[in-house]
Design a protein around this motif. Structure first.
Motif, PDB file in Angstrom:
ATOM      1  N   PRO A 181       8.076  37.020  51.997  1.00 31.94           N
ATOM      2  CA  PRO A 181       8.758  35.435  52.262  1.00 31.94           C
ATOM      3  C   PRO A 181       8.934  35.495  53.663  1.00 31.94           C
ATOM      4  CG  PRO A 181      10.215  37.144  51.383  1.00 31.94           C
ATOM      5  CD  PRO A 181       8.870  38.260  51.514  1.00 31.94           C
ATOM      6  N   ALA A 182       8.548  34.035  54.250  1.00 33.11           N
ATOM      7  CA  ALA A 182       8.901  33.827  55.594  1.00 33.11           C
ATOM      8  C   ALA A 182      10.253  33.848  55.831  1.00 33.11           C
ATOM      9  CB  ALA A 182       8.206  32.378  55.710  1.00 33.11           C
ATOM     10  N   LYS A 183      10.479  34.314  57.069  1.00 38.63           N
ATOM     11  CA  LYS A 183      11.933  34.326  57.524  1.00 38.63           C
ATOM     12  C   LYS A 183      11.935  33.209  58.736  1.00 38.63           C
ATOM     13  CE  LYS A 183      12.060  39.262  56.425  1.00 38.63           C
ATOM     14  NZ  LYS A 183      12.352  40.653  57.295  1.00 38.63           N
ATOM     15  N   VAL A 184      12.951  32.903  58.753  1.00 42.71           N
ATOM     16  CA  VAL A 184      13.355  31.856  59.899  1.00 42.71           C
ATOM     17  C   VAL A 184      13.873  32.478  61.023  1.00 42.71           C
ATOM     18  CG1 VAL A 184      14.606  29.676  60.464  1.00 42.71           C
ATOM     19  CG2 VAL A 184      13.587  29.769  58.204  1.00 42.71           C
ATOM     20  N   ILE A 185      13.340  32.534  62.097  1.00 43.19           N
ATOM     21  CA  ILE A 185      13.916  33.293  63.282  1.00 43.19           C
ATOM     22  C   ILE A 185      14.262  32.052  64.397  1.00 43.19           C
ATOM     23  CG2 ILE A 185      12.909  34.720  65.295  1.00 43.19           C
ATOM     24  CD1 ILE A 185      10.757  35.557  63.383  1.00 43.19           C
ATOM     25  N   VAL A 186      15.562  32.329  64.601  1.00 46.94           N
ATOM     26  CA  VAL A 186      16.211  31.294  65.521  1.00 46.94           C
ATOM     27  C   VAL A 186      16.486  31.919  66.677  1.00 46.94           C
ATOM     28  CG1 VAL A 186      17.962  29.814  65.677  1.00 46.94           C
ATOM     29  CG2 VAL A 186      17.339  30.182  63.510  1.00 46.94           C
TER      30      VAL A 186
ATOM     31  N   MET B  34       3.959  33.493  65.801  1.00 40.21           N
ATOM     32  CA  MET B  34       2.694  33.108  64.937  1.00 40.21           C
ATOM     33  C   MET B  34       2.086  34.312  64.271  1.00 40.21           C
ATOM     34  SD  MET B  34      -0.858  31.104  66.069  1.00 40.21           S
ATOM     35  CE  MET B  34      -1.210  32.596  66.890  1.00 40.21           C
ATOM     36  N   PHE B  35       1.894  35.354  65.112  1.00 38.50           N
ATOM     37  CA  PHE B  35       1.216  36.487  64.407  1.00 38.50           C
ATOM     38  C   PHE B  35       2.123  36.993  63.271  1.00 38.50           C
ATOM     39  CE2 PHE B  35      -2.176  38.181  67.476  1.00 38.50           C
ATOM     40  CZ  PHE B  35      -2.616  37.044  67.615  1.00 38.50           C
ATOM     41  N   LEU B  36       3.351  37.246  63.565  1.00 36.84           N
ATOM     42  CA  LEU B  36       4.321  37.809  62.646  1.00 36.84           C
ATOM     43  C   LEU B  36       4.279  37.060  61.286  1.00 36.84           C
ATOM     44  CD1 LEU B  36       6.201  40.064  61.969  1.00 36.84           C
ATOM     45  CD2 LEU B  36       8.182  38.569  63.069  1.00 36.84           C
TER      46      LEU B  36
ATOM     47  N   ASP C 132       9.075  42.566  68.583  1.00 40.24           N
ATOM     48  CA  ASP C 132      10.110  42.599  69.519  1.00 40.24           C
ATOM     49  C   ASP C 132       9.912  43.263  70.830  1.00 40.24           C
ATOM     50  OD1 ASP C 132      11.234  40.807  67.596  1.00 40.24           O
ATOM     51  OD2 ASP C 132      12.682  42.330  66.805  1.00 40.24           O
ATOM     52  N   ARG C 133       9.381  44.556  70.530  1.00 40.21           N
ATOM     53  CA  ARG C 133       9.281  45.501  71.714  1.00 40.21           C
ATOM     54  C   ARG C 133       8.134  45.003  72.632  1.00 40.21           C
ATOM     55  NH1 ARG C 133      11.746  48.195  75.185  1.00 40.21           N
ATOM     56  NH2 ARG C 133      10.518  49.950  76.067  1.00 40.21           N
ATOM     57  N   TRP C 134       6.954  44.583  72.018  1.00 41.11           N
ATOM     58  CA  TRP C 134       6.052  43.744  72.814  1.00 41.11           C
ATOM     59  C   TRP C 134       6.615  42.915  73.675  1.00 41.11           C
ATOM     60  CZ3 TRP C 134       3.673  39.133  73.186  1.00 41.11           C
ATOM     61  CH2 TRP C 134       2.246  38.977  73.632  1.00 41.11           C
ATOM     62  N   LEU C 135       7.307  41.745  73.123  1.00 43.49           N
ATOM     63  CA  LEU C 135       7.749  40.523  73.904  1.00 43.49           C
ATOM     64  C   LEU C 135       8.922  41.170  75.187  1.00 43.49           C
ATOM     65  CD1 LEU C 135       8.737  37.969  71.331  1.00 43.49           C
ATOM     66  CD2 LEU C 135       7.183  37.884  73.332  1.00 43.49           C
ATOM     67  N   VAL C 136       9.790  42.481  74.693  1.00 40.96           N
ATOM     68  CA  VAL C 136      10.671  43.113  75.531  1.00 40.96           C
ATOM     69  C   VAL C 136       9.582  43.522  76.961  1.00 40.96           C
ATOM     70  CG1 VAL C 136      12.067  44.880  76.230  1.00 40.96           C
ATOM     71  CG2 VAL C 136      12.502  43.578  74.074  1.00 40.96           C
TER      72      VAL C 136
ATOM     73  N   LYS D  74       5.814  33.684  79.737  1.00 41.24           N
ATOM     74  CA  LYS D  74       6.743  34.207  78.645  1.00 41.24           C
ATOM     75  C   LYS D  74       6.904  33.300  77.188  1.00 41.24           C
ATOM     76  CE  LYS D  74      10.137  34.866  81.547  1.00 41.24           C
ATOM     77  NZ  LYS D  74      11.446  35.239  82.173  1.00 41.24           N
ATOM     78  N   LYS D  75       6.955  32.084  77.452  1.00 41.90           N
ATOM     79  CA  LYS D  75       7.058  31.072  76.361  1.00 41.90           C
ATOM     80  C   LYS D  75       5.512  31.259  75.423  1.00 41.90           C
ATOM     81  CE  LYS D  75      10.215  27.849  78.364  1.00 41.90           C
ATOM     82  NZ  LYS D  75       9.991  26.497  79.443  1.00 41.90           N
ATOM     83  N   LYS D  76       4.697  31.467  76.006  1.00 44.26           N
ATOM     84  CA  LYS D  76       3.294  31.567  75.301  1.00 44.26           C
ATOM     85  C   LYS D  76       3.276  32.819  74.622  1.00 44.26           C
ATOM     86  CE  LYS D  76       0.703  27.873  77.094  1.00 44.26           C
ATOM     87  NZ  LYS D  76       0.204  26.913  76.387  1.00 44.26           N
ATOM     88  N   ALA D  77       3.915  33.785  75.306  1.00 44.21           N
ATOM     89  CA  ALA D  77       3.891  35.229  74.539  1.00 44.21           C
ATOM     90  C   ALA D  77       4.803  35.090  73.291  1.00 44.21           C
ATOM     91  CB  ALA D  77       4.276  36.237  75.651  1.00 44.21           C
ATOM     92  N   GLU D  78       5.952  34.460  73.385  1.00 44.31           N
ATOM     93  CA  GLU D  78       6.950  34.520  72.302  1.00 44.31           C
ATOM     94  C   GLU D  78       6.218  33.508  71.199  1.00 44.31           C
ATOM     95  OE1 GLU D  78      11.459  32.917  71.376  1.00 44.31           O
ATOM     96  OE2 GLU D  78      10.857  32.922  73.220  1.00 44.31           O
ATOM     97  N   THR D  79       5.735  32.525  71.330  1.00 49.00           N
ATOM     98  CA  THR D  79       4.813  31.702  70.662  1.00 49.00           C
ATOM     99  C   THR D  79       3.852  32.492  69.747  1.00 49.00           C
ATOM    100  OG1 THR D  79       5.391  29.739  71.732  1.00 49.00           O
ATOM    101  CG2 THR D  79       3.780  29.556  70.035  1.00 49.00           C
TER     102      THR D  79
END
Length: 130
Positions: free
Chosen positions: A125-130, A113-115, A81-85, A104-109
């Motif tokens: 467990p996988a978390k759904v991030i919306v 993916m990494f997370l 989250d901090r990396w993206l900010v 910005k979209k590529k960074a978010e993707t």
């Protein structure tokens, strides 16, 4: 002051990468992790120029496995989250336009993916991030 131009070439990528990693190095949350792993910043920056040049413009030249380099690090959702900010702040301060938005979209993707891969690898467990 508002950014006046889009990311158009390698010089812009260099400006973006340098600005972003200057923030990263001094950030209280993710700075210590990066500074502990990266002893010499210049080779890392060179690699990141090639990485983002490949990601945004399809220019060959990047080699490596970014996920493998991040997998052993003590990083979690808050770090991504901090990396993206920091990344988005840097893009927005320097650039405006379609390619800036794409960066910005590529960074978010990549962060998602990494997370996801890290959580799977660690048996979380996988978390759904919306």
């Amino acid at each position: 002051m508002e950014a006046e131009h889009d990311i158009i070439d390698l010089n812009d990528i260099i400006e973006l990468v340098n600005g972003f990693y200057a923030k990263v190095q001094h950030d209280e949350l993710i700075g210590p992790i990066f500074n502990d792993v990266i002893k010499e910043w210049e080779p890392h920056l060179q690699k990141m120029y090639a990485f983002w040049n490949a990601v945004l413009f399809g220019v060959p030249g990047f080699t490596g496995n970014p996920f493998a380099r991040h997998a052993p690090l003590p990083i979690e959702q808050a770090h991504f989250d901090r990396w993206l900010v920091l990344f988005n702040e840097t893009v927005d301060a320097l650039f405006a336009g379609e390619m800036a938005d794409q960066a910005k979209k590529k960074a978010e993707t990549m962060a998602l993916m990494f997370l996801s891969k890290l959580q799977h690898m660690r048996g979380c467990p996988a978390k759904v991030i919306v």
